[in-house]
Write an enzyme that holds these catalytic residues in place. Structure first.
Site, PDB file in Angstrom:
ATOM      1  N   GLU A 105       0.876  -1.168   0.000  1.00  0.00           N
ATOM      2  CA  GLU A 105       0.000   0.000   0.000  1.00  0.00           C
ATOM      3  C   GLU A 105       0.913   1.217   0.000  1.00  0.00           C
ATOM      4  O   GLU A 105       1.444   1.600   1.048  1.00  0.00           O
ATOM      5  CB  GLU A 105      -0.910   0.007   1.236  1.00  0.00           C
ATOM      6  CG  GLU A 105      -1.777   1.252   1.324  1.00  0.00           C
ATOM      7  CD  GLU A 105      -2.515   1.398   2.663  1.00  0.00           C
ATOM      8  OE1 GLU A 105      -2.684   0.394   3.381  1.00  0.00           O
ATOM      9  OE2 GLU A 105      -2.909   2.532   2.977  1.00  0.00           O
ATOM     10  N   ARG A 152       1.031  10.113   0.725  1.00  0.00           N
ATOM     11  CA  ARG A 152       1.451  11.119   1.705  1.00  0.00           C
ATOM     12  C   ARG A 152       2.683  11.890   1.264  1.00  0.00           C
ATOM     13  O   ARG A 152       2.994  12.938   1.792  1.00  0.00           O
ATOM     14  CB  ARG A 152       1.755  10.454   3.041  1.00  0.00           C
ATOM     15  CG  ARG A 152       0.482  10.149   3.747  1.00  0.00           C
ATOM     16  CD  ARG A 152       0.770   9.361   4.976  1.00  0.00           C
ATOM     17  NE  ARG A 152      -0.207   8.314   5.049  1.00  0.00           N
ATOM     18  CZ  ARG A 152      -0.330   7.510   6.068  1.00  0.00           C
ATOM     19  NH1 ARG A 152       0.486   7.610   7.084  1.00  0.00           N
ATOM     20  NH2 ARG A 152      -1.259   6.582   6.061  1.00  0.00           N
ATOM     21  N   LYS A 207     -11.471  -1.024   6.141  1.00  0.00           N
ATOM     22  CA  LYS A 207     -10.292  -0.785   6.973  1.00  0.00           C
ATOM     23  C   LYS A 207     -10.758  -0.158   8.283  1.00  0.00           C
ATOM     24  O   LYS A 207     -11.494   0.834   8.264  1.00  0.00           O
ATOM     25  CB  LYS A 207      -9.377   0.156   6.189  1.00  0.00           C
ATOM     26  CG  LYS A 207      -8.249   0.799   6.947  1.00  0.00           C
ATOM     27  CD  LYS A 207      -7.303   1.475   5.960  1.00  0.00           C
ATOM     28  CE  LYS A 207      -6.413   2.473   6.657  1.00  0.00           C
ATOM     29  NZ  LYS A 207      -5.179   2.744   5.915  1.00  0.00           N
TER      30      LYS A 207
HETATM   31  C1  3PG Z   1      -1.943   4.220   8.220  1.00  0.00           C
HETATM   32  O1  3PG Z   1      -1.362   5.116   7.697  1.00  0.00           O
HETATM   33  O2  3PG Z   1      -2.809   3.526   7.689  1.00  0.00           O
HETATM   34  C2  3PG Z   1      -1.562   4.029   9.617  1.00  0.00           C
HETATM   35  O3  3PG Z   1      -1.220   5.272  10.135  1.00  0.00           O
HETATM   36  C3  3PG Z   1      -0.443   3.109   9.832  1.00  0.00           C
HETATM   37  O4  3PG Z   1      -0.382   3.064  11.182  1.00  0.00           O
HETATM   38  P1  3PG Z   1       0.891   2.555  11.945  1.00  0.00           P
HETATM   39  O5  3PG Z   1       1.976   3.530  11.630  1.00  0.00           O
HETATM   40  O6  3PG Z   1       0.481   2.574  13.397  1.00  0.00           O
HETATM   41  O7  3PG Z   1       1.193   1.172  11.456  1.00  0.00           O
END
Ligand code: 3PG
Length: 215
Positions: A46, A50, A134
């Site tokens: 994924e 960002r 999700k």
């Molecule tokens: C995401 O971006 O989907 C989550 O922020 C990932 O979360 P994590 O950094 O706690 O794994």
């Protein structure tokens, strides 16, 4: 209500039950990362939007690593749906769900996993035809206890908890009957990616996939 006329994640084409949530800061990191993850038994990425490099990174993986199921994450605006698809994303994920995003995914026929955090949002997603959503942010939404609570009234829905999932708790999440897969950023730490330590990415992927496969 609306029938499931759009492709969802009902039968994901990838086998990994762990979805790395990835921030890529340079498109050149994408192909070696894809190979490193595959080597560790993870056949899904994924790549989030960002960072400005995200779209080009998706394109690189789609073009050069056909065995990797590359998707786009952090898709929060409807116009991004067609752009990630054009870049080669095979699916899209979002931290939330808006009507505009759902319509855009349907228009593109791009498999889409919307984000939810409350029972009402799960029901709205189901009304749109989604059976896999999700749970985000999973830890803040109640984590394991929330998923167990949702299994009663909304037992026909499957979840991909993301946000606060780690190597230490991923097994507990994956053991729940309503958890299809988990997502997390721990597989591709920014510093490891930036120094190009692909052997470490393979190690992290192998560590996670062996837990998922051993359940
Ligand atoms: C995401 O971006 O989907 C989550 O922020 C990932 O979360 P994590 O950094 O706690 O794994």
């Amino acid at each position: 209500m609306t029938q499931p006329t759009h492709p969802t994640f009902q039968s994901p084409a990838f086998t990994s039950r762990v979805v790395p949530v990835i921030v890529i800061t340079h498109p050149d990191q994408a192909v070696p990362m894809a190979h490193a993850l595959l080597e560790g038994g993870v056949d899904v990425m994924e790549i989030t939007l960002r960072h400005a490099a995200g779209l080009a990174a998706i394109e690189q993986v789609a073009k050069h690593v056909p065995h990797m199921h590359v998707g786009a994450g952090t898709v929060t605006r409807a116009d991004e749906m067609a752009r990630v698809q054009a870049a080669g994303a095979r699916f899209a994920l979002s931290p939330g769900m808006t009507d505009a995003l759902v319509q855009a995914a349907m228009a593109c026929r791009l498999p889409f996993m919307p984000g939810v955090m409350t029972p009402g949002e799960v029901m709205a997603a189901r009304d749109h035809g989604f059976s896999l959503v999700k749970l985000f942010p999973a830890a803040q939404a109640g984590g394991l206890a929330m998923l167990k609570a949702l299994a009663g009234p909304l037992g026909d829905m499957q979840f991909c908890p993301t946000g606060g999932v780690s190597l230490t708790n991923m097994g507990e999440f994956l053991k729940l009957p309503n958890v299809a897969m988990v997502g997390g950023s721990w597989l591709t730490p920014l510093d490891v990616v930036q120094r190009g330590d692909w052997a470490e990415i393979t190690r992290l992927a192998r560590e996670a996939s062996s837990i998922a496969n051993g359940l």
